[in-house]
Design an enzyme around this catalytic site. Structure first.
Site, short mmCIF file in Angstrom:
data_model
loop_
_atom_site.label_atom_id
_atom_site.label_comp_id
_atom_site.label_asym_id
_atom_site.label_seq_id
_atom_site.Cartn_x
_atom_site.Cartn_y
_atom_site.Cartn_z
N LEU A 250 0.88 -1.30 -0.05
CA LEU A 250 -0.13 0.00 -0.03
C LEU A 250 0.83 1.19 0.05
O LEU A 250 0.55 2.40 0.76
CB LEU A 250 -1.00 0.03 1.24
CG LEU A 250 -2.12 -0.92 1.13
CD1 LEU A 250 -2.87 -0.97 2.35
CD2 LEU A 250 -2.85 -0.69 0.02
N CYS A 260 7.71 -9.62 -13.16
CA CYS A 260 6.69 -10.28 -12.74
C CYS A 260 5.48 -9.55 -13.21
O CYS A 260 4.57 -10.09 -13.85
CB CYS A 260 6.82 -10.86 -11.34
SG CYS A 260 8.26 -12.01 -10.96
#
Length: 423
Positions: A250, A260
């Site tokens: 966050l 990825c």
């Protein structure tokens, strides 16, 4: 146990190093002769904290070796890992060329019962394809069991993540094969999840896509906070205190990059389209991530009333995140290309990435020191939150600039006393 690993990229090399560290005899195979030559000398081709020490220790202990010969790599192998790349195709699908070649190489050199472990991130059903490819191309008759064992490593923290991971996922259609793979990792004392191959393949994509969505969500909340006068860090802290949400991922900023998340979200979105299943949340995360770095550049352009022609702009950080030299999908690339195309005089610095072919076509100056980079700059852009940048003496640095504004692309300077010059 004797282990062979096909591929000495990020996943293959870390896996080989760790397996040798916990006592296995590991040989890593790669067709890149230059890379193998360096590895034999204990020189890692990638930057990863702690990896060099593990490589040196296990090479010296004769538990870890490297070769370009498939025959040599597979000669005594009881288990073969496939850890080759699955780059994104133009349509978003994973390119399985290297996977298929690895399977054919195994088939051509093996004539005994074997367990093949797939570490590469692959679309659902690929382990079935690998098993079929090996059996179809095998010279002799033998039993092959393919096991899915996806990796969950963070670049820059891979060694720590391997030893202190949350789980080890083992997807197998054969109980004995699954148990054998588990035995390889028992010393790590990490919880195991046994499932079938297709579920294991999906766990990898679903996990990465979820984290990508979380990042994109907090970035959009950040954009809204900027408009309504809220502090996104306080918002994230408040959200993160809820154990159902958690504080990890966050951190508002320029969005995700690397090898990825961009590739895996696109691959999952493609899988959804192929199966006529809407995964609109993933599509939205992909779009939001692309927009985030453009919004950042627009803030810089607006500061200069749309004209950065001849302006010296210092860009701090090239790698997509700290503690790695990985430039794949790095936000810095888009930011630098746009500003350079608009006529800005872009100066860059990164503690690890000194040069990159990805910016070969861009007029950019690589600085040797932080002071040199910001000297006479009219704007300073913090793009990668390397510790040395965050903890720098910003008062001293700003004194070298032309009263520059700091554009904090990673939202890490919010508690700095020079906050009035940070946007």
């Amino acid at each position: 146990m004797n282990v062979a690993i096909i591929g000495t990229g990020y996943v293959g090399l870390v896996t080989g190093a760790v397996l040798s560290e916990i006592g296995h005899n590991v040989i890593c195979l790669d067709i890149n002769e230059e890379k193998i030559t360096k590895l034999k000398k204990g020189e890692s081709p990638i930057y990863e904290p702690g990896l060099d020490e593990v490589l040196e220790r296990n090479i010296a202990g004769n538990r870890l070796s490297f070769t370009t010969s498939a025959e040599e790599a597979f000669e005594n192998a009881e288990v073969i890992f496939i850890a080759v790349g699955t780059p994104q195709g133009e349509d978003g699908a994973a390119n399985l060329t290297y996977i298929q070649q690895a399977a054919k190489d195994i088939a051509m050199h093996i004539n005994r019962n074997l367990i093949v472990v797939v570490k590469s991130t692959v679309p659902v059903g690929t382990n079935d394809l690998i098993e079929e490819t090996i059996r179809t191309n095998a010279i002799g008759s033998f039993q092959v069991d393919v096991v899915s064992n996806p990796e969950f490593l963070r670049e820059g923290h891979a060694i720590n993540d391997t030893f202190l991971g949350d789980r080890i996922v083992i997807g197998s259609e054969n109980e004995h094969a699954g148990s054998t793979v588990e035995s390889l990792f028992t010393k790590l004392n990490i919880p195991f999840l046994h499932t079938n191959r297709r579920s294991a393949e999906m766990i990898k994509y679903a996990s990465n896509a979820f984290l990508a969505i979380k990042i994109s969500y907090i970035n959009q909340i950040y954009n809204l906070c900027e408009k309504v006068g809220a502090d996104v860090n306080d918002v994230a802290d408040g959200m993160g205190m809820d154990h159902r949400i958690g504080r990890a991922f966050l951190n508002a900023g320029l969005g995700y990059g690397g090898s990825c998340f961009p590739k895996d979200t696109e691959a999952l979105a493609y899988l959804g389209r192929e199966n006529e299943i809407s995964i609109s949340l993933v599509d939205a995360a992909i779009q939001a991530n692309k927009e985030q770095r453009i919004l950042f550049v627009n803030r810089v352009l607006e500061h200069f009333n749309g004209n950065v022609e001849g302006k010296k702009i210092a860009v701090l950080g090239l790698a997509f995140k700290p503690n790695t030299d990985d430039m794949r999908e790095a936000p810095s690339l888009d930011i630098i290309r746009i500003l350079s195309a608009d006529g800005a005089e872009v100066h860059v610095i990164d503690p690890v990435v000194k040069e990159t072919k990805l910016l070969a076509e861009v007029a950019v100056t690589h600085s040797k020191t932080l002071e040199e980079c910001v000297q006479s700059a009219e704007a300073v852009l913090l793009v990668t939150e390397w510790e040395e940048f965050v903890r720098a003496d910003w008062e001293e640095l700003l004194a070298l600039t032309k009263n520059a504004t700091i554009f904090d692309g990673r939202n890490v300077l919010h508690n700095h006393k020079l906050i009035s010059q940070v946007v």
